[in-house]
Design a protein around this motif. Structure first.
Motif, short mmCIF file in Angstrom:
data_model
loop_
_atom_site.label_atom_id
_atom_site.label_comp_id
_atom_site.label_asym_id
_atom_site.label_seq_id
_atom_site.Cartn_x
_atom_site.Cartn_y
_atom_site.Cartn_z
N ARG A 205 6.95 96.62 40.75
CA ARG A 205 6.83 95.59 40.23
C ARG A 205 5.86 94.57 40.97
O ARG A 205 5.56 93.64 40.46
CB ARG A 205 7.94 94.92 40.02
N GLU A 207 2.67 94.20 41.23
CA GLU A 207 1.49 93.27 40.63
C GLU A 207 2.08 92.30 39.63
O GLU A 207 1.52 91.30 39.73
CB GLU A 207 1.07 94.32 39.53
N GLY A 210 3.48 89.45 41.95
CA GLY A 210 2.24 88.81 42.58
C GLY A 210 1.82 87.59 41.31
O GLY A 210 1.37 86.56 41.79
N LYS A 211 1.73 87.87 40.11
CA LYS A 211 1.51 86.79 39.05
C LYS A 211 2.46 85.71 39.00
O LYS A 211 2.22 84.59 38.90
CB LYS A 211 1.46 87.58 37.70
#
Length: 308
Positions: A205, A207, A210-211
């Motif tokens: 998870r 990515e 990070g958002k």
């Protein structure tokens, strides 16, 4: 001299939230240039809207949750579009590419935004409404107010029926001034610590995490989350679920079997308020199921929407 030091320290403490907030990045045109979709000027500010799928497909309006933005729907939207649905996602105020107004983020505030988004795209008479977490609470409130406009209602890990906030967040929510100070000064670092632990546990998870963390770098996000917790998420919606039952709004609720944010006990509360709801539980899923289990959620949603 001691008094002077004391006064300076006090000034620094009082000023810290304002200084740190000003140091965060503004949500402006330069950032929005990279956004997909369109922008609409509404009463409370600019809202980012992303519409995908066949023009004549059945319209699904998706409302995201407390700390995510419209991108939380991306993987799930792909599965729905493949089946011919037209999907509209948008950023709630204080998140994503939308503006950061300082209004109290209560039910009326979020309903006004949704109603004006609908007006901006031509005010469709009816549509499918789908909400995730706090977005489910907003969706329930809208459907209870406009039952004749909602063809079917889909609730994913729905909030609004039980106060499951952890002790730390509950203290910040329920303690004015102190809660605001801690949120604005330490909120970013507390989120990073919490998500670092989550990323270590679930590297797949990274990515998406990070958002989520990037949201904290923008002005208005942390105050928006706190305001939503204090207003939109504090009220029990059992009365609105009774309205949905009385108005015969077809409703489908999807739950994560291992959800610690909205535990399965909320399913029982919803059943007591509205016995007509169709429920499905996703095994092995936690609160992040829209993006950790998009295929299984999409299959369940399509089964409900296309099954009559």
């Amino acid at each position: 001299m001691i008094w002077l030091i004391f006064v300076l320290v006090l000034i620094a403490i009082v000023a810290a939230p304002f200084i740190l907030e000003r140091r965060r990045k503004p949500m402006d045109g330069a950032v929005r240039n990279q956004a997909p979709g369109e922008f609409y000027a509404l009463t409370d500010g600019t809202t980012h809207v992303h519409i995908r799928g066949p023009v004549r497909g059945p319209l699904i309006i998706c409302v995201h949750g407390l700390t995510t933005s419209e991108y939380v729907w991306d993987a799930l939207a792909d599965g729905l579009i493949e089946s011919g649905f037209r999907v509209l996602t948008y950023d709630l105020f204080g998140r994503g590419y939308s503006d950061r107004p300082k209004n109290a983020q209560d039910e009326a505030f979020f309903l006004r935004q949704l109603e004006e988004v609908l007006a901006s795209i031509g005010d469709p008479e009816s549509f499918i409404l789908m909400g995730y977490s706090m977005g489910a609470s907003i969706s329930v409130a809208f459907a209870a107010k406009h039952p004749n406009r909602v063809e079917k209602l889909v609730l994913v890990a729905p909030a609004g029926l039980s106060d499951t906030v952890n002790k730390q967040d509950k203290f910040l929510r329920d303690t004015p001034l102190v809660g605001d100070w801690v949120t604005n000064v330490l909120g970013g670092s507390l989120r990073k610590k919490r998500y670092a632990m989550l990323a270590k546990k679930h590297p797949e998870r990274a990515e998406f995490i990070g958002k989520q963390l990037a949201e904290s770098d923008y002005r208005g996000f942390l105050p928006a989350v706190l305001s939503s917790a204090r207003h939109m998420l504090k009220d029990n919606q059992s009365d609105k679920h009774r309205i949905l039952e009385n108005e015969r709004v077809p409703t489908f609720a999807i739950w994560g079997e291992d959800d610690s944010v909205i535990p399965l006990s909320a399913l029982g509360e919803m059943t007591r308020a509205n016995r007509s709801v169709v429920h499905e539980t996703v095994a092995g899923a936690d609160h992040d199921l829209p993006y950790t289990h998009p295929d299984r959620v999409a299959k369940a949603v399509k089964g409900f929407l296309l099954g009559g």
